[in-house]
Design an enzyme around this catalytic site. Structure first.
Site, mmCIF file in Angstrom:
data_model
loop_
_atom_site.group_PDB
_atom_site.id
_atom_site.type_symbol
_atom_site.label_atom_id
_atom_site.label_comp_id
_atom_site.label_asym_id
_atom_site.label_seq_id
_atom_site.Cartn_x
_atom_site.Cartn_y
_atom_site.Cartn_z
ATOM 1 N N LYS A 100 94.560 61.067 30.658
ATOM 2 C CA LYS A 100 93.674 60.354 31.577
ATOM 3 C C LYS A 100 94.419 59.151 32.150
ATOM 4 C CE LYS A 100 88.730 59.270 31.522
ATOM 5 N NZ LYS A 100 87.611 58.943 30.616
HETATM 6 O O1 G3P Z 1 84.470 57.877 30.422
HETATM 7 C C1 G3P Z 1 84.222 57.203 31.604
HETATM 8 C C2 G3P Z 1 82.765 56.952 31.913
HETATM 9 O O2 G3P Z 1 81.997 58.062 31.576
HETATM 10 C C3 G3P Z 1 82.214 55.654 31.400
HETATM 11 O O3 G3P Z 1 80.812 55.569 31.490
HETATM 12 O O4 G3P Z 1 78.680 54.474 30.909
HETATM 13 O O5 G3P Z 1 80.838 53.228 30.593
HETATM 14 O O6 G3P Z 1 79.952 53.666 32.872
HETATM 15 P P1 G3P Z 1 80.054 54.159 31.461
#
Ligand code: G3P
Length: 218
Positions: free
Chosen positions: A87
């Site tokens: 990633k």
């Molecule tokens: O993994 C990346 C993403 O899914 C993060 O989500 O909830 O931290 O905005 P969030």
């Protein structure tokens, strides 16, 4: 559409995997920190543990922000297991790293995508996945789902192989909307996946079926 779980928590990964619907896992440095995992060896160990549970792709994020560092980390991560996807953040050196890793046959997931232009250049560099962050766009009073639609339209029109991995999913409705918008994959917290199962009429209906059965068999 494929379902990934967005966590580094082994119990949650096992729970989703046991449902028989799990196609992969995504992690990020915040999710690793949330599990209290620190230090390179512990991080590599956790990725290996996740890969031992799940057959599908497992995204492991680099910490470096320079090209050389990302390549070094990316190669090291890719050697953990064949289903590791490296990633990489959406920055200039990140695009260079995606091109380089793609040429070496290493799968990549370009993260922190907030515009169609970013998705387009990541796809052009050969990213296996692009990760638009739906919830974080919604948090700024914009429409995260319309970004999925826009990217899906461009990738179909231009015939890109890159998959759209809808990330930053916050609830079950996001999952349904991402499916309608053309996402190839959703990566979700366990609660959002389990939210798909819920409807009050299902609970009421099941209760009535069981009550009628009990009455008839009393
Ligand atoms: O993994 C990346 C993403 O899914 C993060 O989500 O909830 O931290 O905005 P969030």
């Amino acid at each position: 559409m494929m379902f990934f779980i967005d966590t580094a928590n082994l119990d949650q990964i096992k729970e989703a995997n046991d449902l028989g619907i799990l196609d992969g896992v995504t992690t990020n440095p915040s999710l690793m920190a949330k599990e209290g995992i620190s230090g390179k060896n512990n991080q590599l160990k956790r990725y290996k543990e996740i890969c031992d549970i799940v057959d599908g792709d497992v995204s492991a994020e680099v910490i470096s922000t320079d090209f050389e560092g990302m390549i070094k980390e990316g190669i090291e991560l890719s050697e953990i297991a064949p289903n590791i996807v490296v990633k990489i953040p959406m920055i200039k050196d990140g695009i260079k790293a995606i091109s380089h890793l793609t040429a070496k046959g290493i799968s990549t997931n370009c993260t922190l995508i907030f515009s169609a232009g970013q998705a387009l250049i990541a796809a052009k560099a050969g990213a296996t996945y692009v990760s638009p962050f739906i919830g974080r766009i919604d948090d700024t009073n914009w429409d995260g789902m319309s970004l999925i639609e826009e990217i899906a339209e461009i990738f179909a029109m231009q015939d890109f192989d890159t998959d759209i991995l809808a990330a930053s999913i916050r609830n079950a409705k996001h999952i349904v909307d991402a499916a309608k918008a053309g996402a190839d994959i959703v990566t979700c917290p366990l609660n959002s996946i389990l939210g798909l199962l819920k409807h009050p009429l299902t609970d009421i209906g099941l209760e009535k079926f069981l009550a009628d059965h009990a009455k008839a068999n009393a």
